[in-house]
Write an enzyme that holds these catalytic residues in place. Structure first.
Site, PDB file in Angstrom:
ATOM      1  N   SER A  58      61.078  56.753  23.460  1.00 54.89           N
ATOM      2  CA  SER A  58      61.560  55.937  24.587  1.00 54.89           C
ATOM      3  C   SER A  58      61.786  54.500  24.128  1.00 54.89           C
ATOM      4  O   SER A  58      62.694  53.824  24.615  1.00 54.89           O
ATOM      5  CB  SER A  58      60.516  55.934  25.707  1.00 54.89           C
ATOM      6  N   ARG A 113      74.401  63.406  29.419  1.00 55.67           N
ATOM      7  CA  ARG A 113      73.386  63.661  30.470  1.00 55.67           C
ATOM      8  C   ARG A 113      73.932  64.536  31.603  1.00 55.67           C
ATOM      9  O   ARG A 113      73.208  65.424  32.076  1.00 55.67           O
ATOM     10  CB  ARG A 113      72.789  62.344  30.970  1.00 55.67           C
ATOM     11  N   ARG A 148      59.114  93.755  45.150  1.00 59.78           N
ATOM     12  CA  ARG A 148      57.645  93.786  45.141  1.00 59.78           C
ATOM     13  C   ARG A 148      57.116  93.822  46.579  1.00 59.78           C
ATOM     14  O   ARG A 148      57.515  92.995  47.413  1.00 59.78           O
ATOM     15  CB  ARG A 148      57.126  92.529  44.426  1.00 59.78           C
ATOM     16  N   LYS A 149      56.231  94.766  46.825  1.00 57.86           N
ATOM     17  CA  LYS A 149      55.678  94.854  48.187  1.00 57.86           C
ATOM     18  C   LYS A 149      54.199  94.507  48.181  1.00 57.86           C
ATOM     19  O   LYS A 149      53.459  94.930  47.287  1.00 57.86           O
ATOM     20  CB  LYS A 149      55.840  96.273  48.720  1.00 57.86           C
ATOM     21  N   THR A 150      53.770  93.741  49.164  1.00 60.63           N
ATOM     22  CA  THR A 150      52.334  93.564  49.423  1.00 60.63           C
ATOM     23  C   THR A 150      52.131  93.667  50.932  1.00 60.63           C
ATOM     24  O   THR A 150      53.040  93.336  51.713  1.00 60.63           O
ATOM     25  CB  THR A 150      51.794  92.185  48.936  1.00 60.63           C
ATOM     26  N   GLN A 159      56.672  84.302  54.586  1.00 60.97           N
ATOM     27  CA  GLN A 159      57.363  83.006  54.675  1.00 60.97           C
ATOM     28  C   GLN A 159      57.074  82.097  53.462  1.00 60.97           C
ATOM     29  O   GLN A 159      57.949  81.365  52.996  1.00 60.97           O
ATOM     30  CB  GLN A 159      56.966  82.290  55.968  1.00 60.97           C
ATOM     31  N   PHE A 206      56.426  85.978  40.700  1.00 62.66           N
ATOM     32  CA  PHE A 206      56.156  87.206  39.936  1.00 62.66           C
ATOM     33  C   PHE A 206      54.653  87.501  39.841  1.00 62.66           C
ATOM     34  O   PHE A 206      54.272  88.557  39.325  1.00 62.66           O
ATOM     35  CB  PHE A 206      56.728  87.090  38.513  1.00 62.66           C
ATOM     36  N   GLU A 261      66.684  63.638  25.441  1.00 63.04           N
ATOM     37  CA  GLU A 261      67.748  62.756  25.960  1.00 63.04           C
ATOM     38  C   GLU A 261      67.229  61.777  27.011  1.00 63.04           C
ATOM     39  O   GLU A 261      67.917  61.465  27.980  1.00 63.04           O
ATOM     40  CB  GLU A 261      68.934  63.569  26.470  1.00 63.04           C
TER      41      GLU A 261
HETATM   42  C1  LIG Z   1      62.646  69.739  21.236  1.00 58.08           C
HETATM   43  C2  LIG Z   1      63.067  68.310  21.110  1.00 58.08           C
HETATM   44  C3  LIG Z   1      64.363  68.027  20.700  1.00 58.08           C
HETATM   45  C4  LIG Z   1      64.774  66.704  20.542  1.00 58.08           C
HETATM   46  N1  LIG Z   1      66.024  66.425  20.034  1.00 58.08           N
HETATM   47  C5  LIG Z   1      66.338  65.151  19.690  1.00 58.08           C
HETATM   48  C6  LIG Z   1      67.567  64.860  18.988  1.00 58.08           C
HETATM   49  O1  LIG Z   1      68.391  65.748  18.714  1.00 58.08           O
HETATM   50  N2  LIG Z   1      67.801  63.582  18.607  1.00 58.08           N
HETATM   51  C7  LIG Z   1      66.932  62.565  18.866  1.00 58.08           C
HETATM   52  O2  LIG Z   1      67.205  61.438  18.473  1.00 58.08           O
HETATM   53  N3  LIG Z   1      65.768  62.811  19.549  1.00 58.08           N
HETATM   54  C8  LIG Z   1      65.454  64.067  19.945  1.00 58.08           C
HETATM   55  N4  LIG Z   1      64.273  64.342  20.606  1.00 58.08           N
HETATM   56  C9  LIG Z   1      63.353  63.236  20.899  1.00 58.08           C
HETATM   57  C10 LIG Z   1      63.243  62.922  22.378  1.00 58.08           C
HETATM   58  O3  LIG Z   1      64.392  62.297  22.839  1.00 58.08           O
HETATM   59  C11 LIG Z   1      61.974  62.058  22.535  1.00 58.08           C
HETATM   60  O4  LIG Z   1      60.854  62.896  22.300  1.00 58.08           O
HETATM   61  C12 LIG Z   1      61.881  61.432  23.918  1.00 58.08           C
HETATM   62  O5  LIG Z   1      62.860  60.434  24.055  1.00 58.08           O
HETATM   63  C13 LIG Z   1      60.496  60.824  24.192  1.00 58.08           C
HETATM   64  O6  LIG Z   1      60.092  60.018  23.152  1.00 58.08           O
HETATM   65  P1  LIG Z   1      58.603  60.192  22.538  1.00 58.08           P
HETATM   66  O7  LIG Z   1      58.456  61.632  22.190  1.00 58.08           O
HETATM   67  O8  LIG Z   1      58.445  59.200  21.462  1.00 58.08           O
HETATM   68  O9  LIG Z   1      57.632  59.882  23.730  1.00 58.08           O
HETATM   69  P2  LIG Z   1      57.137  58.418  24.167  1.00 58.08           P
HETATM   70  O10 LIG Z   1      58.290  57.493  24.203  1.00 58.08           O
HETATM   71  O11 LIG Z   1      55.984  58.048  23.321  1.00 58.08           O
HETATM   72  O12 LIG Z   1      56.656  58.693  25.643  1.00 58.08           O
HETATM   73  C14 LIG Z   1      55.380  59.266  25.961  1.00 58.08           C
HETATM   74  C15 LIG Z   1      55.248  59.306  27.465  1.00 58.08           C
HETATM   75  O13 LIG Z   1      55.264  57.963  27.994  1.00 58.08           O
HETATM   76  C16 LIG Z   1      56.303  57.814  28.935  1.00 58.08           C
HETATM   77  N5  LIG Z   1      56.859  56.466  28.797  1.00 58.08           N
HETATM   78  C17 LIG Z   1      57.242  55.842  27.653  1.00 58.08           C
HETATM   79  N6  LIG Z   1      57.699  54.614  27.905  1.00 58.08           N
HETATM   80  C18 LIG Z   1      57.613  54.436  29.251  1.00 58.08           C
HETATM   81  C19 LIG Z   1      57.941  53.369  30.131  1.00 58.08           C
HETATM   82  N7  LIG Z   1      58.470  52.233  29.680  1.00 58.08           N
HETATM   83  N8  LIG Z   1      57.702  53.541  31.458  1.00 58.08           N
HETATM   84  C20 LIG Z   1      57.168  54.707  31.930  1.00 58.08           C
HETATM   85  N9  LIG Z   1      56.845  55.750  31.126  1.00 58.08           N
HETATM   86  C21 LIG Z   1      57.071  55.626  29.813  1.00 58.08           C
HETATM   87  C22 LIG Z   1      57.320  58.890  28.599  1.00 58.08           C
HETATM   88  O14 LIG Z   1      58.129  59.213  29.715  1.00 58.08           O
HETATM   89  C23 LIG Z   1      56.402  60.019  28.168  1.00 58.08           C
HETATM   90  O15 LIG Z   1      55.937  60.682  29.305  1.00 58.08           O
HETATM   91  C24 LIG Z   1      63.866  65.653  20.826  1.00 58.08           C
HETATM   92  C25 LIG Z   1      62.565  65.965  21.272  1.00 58.08           C
HETATM   93  C26 LIG Z   1      62.174  67.257  21.382  1.00 58.08           C
HETATM   94  C27 LIG Z   1      60.735  67.540  21.802  1.00 58.08           C
END
Ligand SMILES: Cc1cc2nc3c(=O)[nH]c(=O)nc-3n(C[C@H](O)[C@H](O)[C@H](O)COP(=O)(O)OP(=O)(O)OC[C@H]3O[C@@H](n4cnc5c(N)ncnc54)[C@H](O)[C@@H]3O)c2cc1C
Length: 379
Positions: free
Chosen positions: A130, A241, A266-268, A277, A336, A361
């Site tokens: 992030s 996005r 599935r029946k219950t 509901q 399920f 993303e």
């Molecule tokens: C399977 C997978 C595929 C991916 N593919 C790509 C790719 O192709 N290319 C690429 O560049 N990246 C890729 N990523 C990386 C992905 O974009 C990052 O994991 C994501 O942006 C989060 O960054 P982080 O893992 O460092 O978590 P962090 O940034 O460390 O965040 C940890 C937690 O803190 C929260 N947080 C962080 N900052 C704030 C804030 N300012 N305010 C509130 N909450 C916050 C986050 O929402 C999260 O819940 C991939 C990740 C995975 C797991």
């Protein structure tokens, strides 16, 4: 906006048939083996379902963002693990199409059109997800080359990519404006993908770290201009996005269809569980959220296709679709009952696959941050 053209309906039907015939039957296999789905990708490439938004002048179909949403929803309905592998190309291509020279686009987008090759978008680092500004990768200019050093993390397609879109600091003091984007070829000396990561879901998608040791990049492989890396990396999300949101809609739709069907069988207490509901309302909520998520994705995409700024709606659609998708898959498992928790039934995979939509993303928290910024900073 609410009426699809005949061509769009045909495109959606073609993607649906592909998902039903080529993806669904092998989805569990690729989930279990975690193999990269090359045979599916090769068939998708043959049909033109890969890289659909590459402009016609570079050999592509030049599809719009809304067109891509239609394809993305169907492919995700088929299997989101395979879809993510396929559509990571779109993420790598988006900033290149936006900012690269004609020559770079011809060379690198053209390659993906000619052959079923993969590309990767490499922005995230071990300490910078992030918090993009915290990245450590650097590219130092030496004559007509840049020398790239650094490590990227969680990169989709890192182990199978022919080329990477990479962002690194060329001037750290300038923070975001000191980041530059490059195209880096897999075969160049010093490019080392790490081991395949074993993820919760979407397990056939290839996620790895990738390290760059003194990689020499010719200056012509800068995407845009020096200092434009962050802007291009972020602008790419305005295109991707909405399509990723459509992917979440496709996955949610699959979970909904399984849950609705099961609830009638599935029946219950002597009657189908759909007539309780508590179950019927869960299914009603699923339907309304899928419809709303699709409309938001289409709105974000339609704005992009009209050339309007869509950052606000791209983030609204991503967070809404991702959160709805995860909730819907959780409820599908609930409907399920014990069978939902078991690998013999389809919904446990869908639940595992759904979580990543709230993370990659830009996490759901970061989408809300962007929405709030758009609402307050731009008034
Ligand atoms: C399977 C997978 C595929 C991916 N593919 C790509 C790719 O192709 N290319 C690429 O560049 N990246 C890729 N990523 C990386 C992905 O974009 C990052 O994991 C994501 O942006 C989060 O960054 P982080 O893992 O460092 O978590 P962090 O940034 O460390 O965040 C940890 C937690 O803190 C929260 N947080 C962080 N900052 C704030 C804030 N300012 N305010 C509130 N909450 C916050 C986050 O929402 C999260 O819940 C991939 C990740 C995975 C797991």
């Amino acid at each position: 906006m609410f009426e699809l053209t005949e061509t769009q309906q045909m495109l959606r039907d073609m993607a649906h048939d592909f998902a039903a015939n080529e993806m669904r039957p092998v989805a569990a296999h690729y989930d279990q083996t975690m193999e990269y789905p090359w045979p599916v990708i090769e068939k998708a490439h043959e049909l033109g379902l890969m890289n659909p938004h590459v402009p016609e002048e570079y050999g592509g179909m030049g599809l719009g963002c809304l067109d891509e949403c239609l394809v993305s929803e169907e492919l995700a309905w088929g299997c989101t693990g395979i879809r993510t592998a396929m559509e990571a190309n779109g993420l790598a291509l988006a900033p290149v199409i936006l900012g690269a020279t004609d020559a770079l686009k011809k060379k690198y987008a053209g390659r993906l059109i000619e052959e079923p090759l993969m590309a990767a978008y490499a922005l995230t680092e071990p300490d910078a997800g992030s918090d993009v500004a915290n990245m450590r990768s650097t590219a130092v200019k030496k004559g007509d080359k840049y020398i790239l050093n650094g490590s990227k993390m969680w990169i989709t397609n890192a182990g199978v990519a022919n080329w990477y879109f990479v962002v690194a600091y060329t001037d750290k003091d300038k923070r975001h404006k000191g980041m530059t984007a490059f195209i880096v070829e897999r075969e160049w000396d010093g490019v080392e993908p790490g081991k395949k990561e074993i993820n919760l879901g979407q397990r056939c998608s290839d996620t790895r770290a990738v390290t760059f040791h003194d990689v020499e990049i010719p200056a012509e492989n800068v995407v845009g201009e020096e200092g434009m890396g962050w802007l291009l990396a972020m602008k790419a999300f305005d295109h991707t996005r909405p399509t990723i949101s459509a992917g979440a809609v496709g996955l949610a739709r699959a979970a909904f269809e399984h849950a609705r069907q099961y609830a009638t069988e599935r029946k219950t207490m002597g009657r189908p569980i759909a007539s309780h509901q508590a179950i019927a309302f869960m299914i009603a909520d699923m339907f309304k959220d899928i419809e709303a998520a699709r409309l938001l994705a289409w709105k974000a995409a339609a704005l992009k296709d009209r050339g309007e700024r869509n950052t606000l709606y791209a983030s609204c659609s991503k967070v809404f679709a991702a959160d709805a998708c995860h909730r819907i898959c959780t409820d599908a498992v609930q409907i399920f009952g014990g069978y939902g928790y078991n690998t013999e039934y389809p919904v446990e995979k869908l639940l595992r696959d759904s979580k990543i939509f709230q993370i990659y993303e830009g996490t759901s928290q970061i989408q809300r941050l962007i929405i709030a910024r758009e609402l307050f900073d731009r008034v």
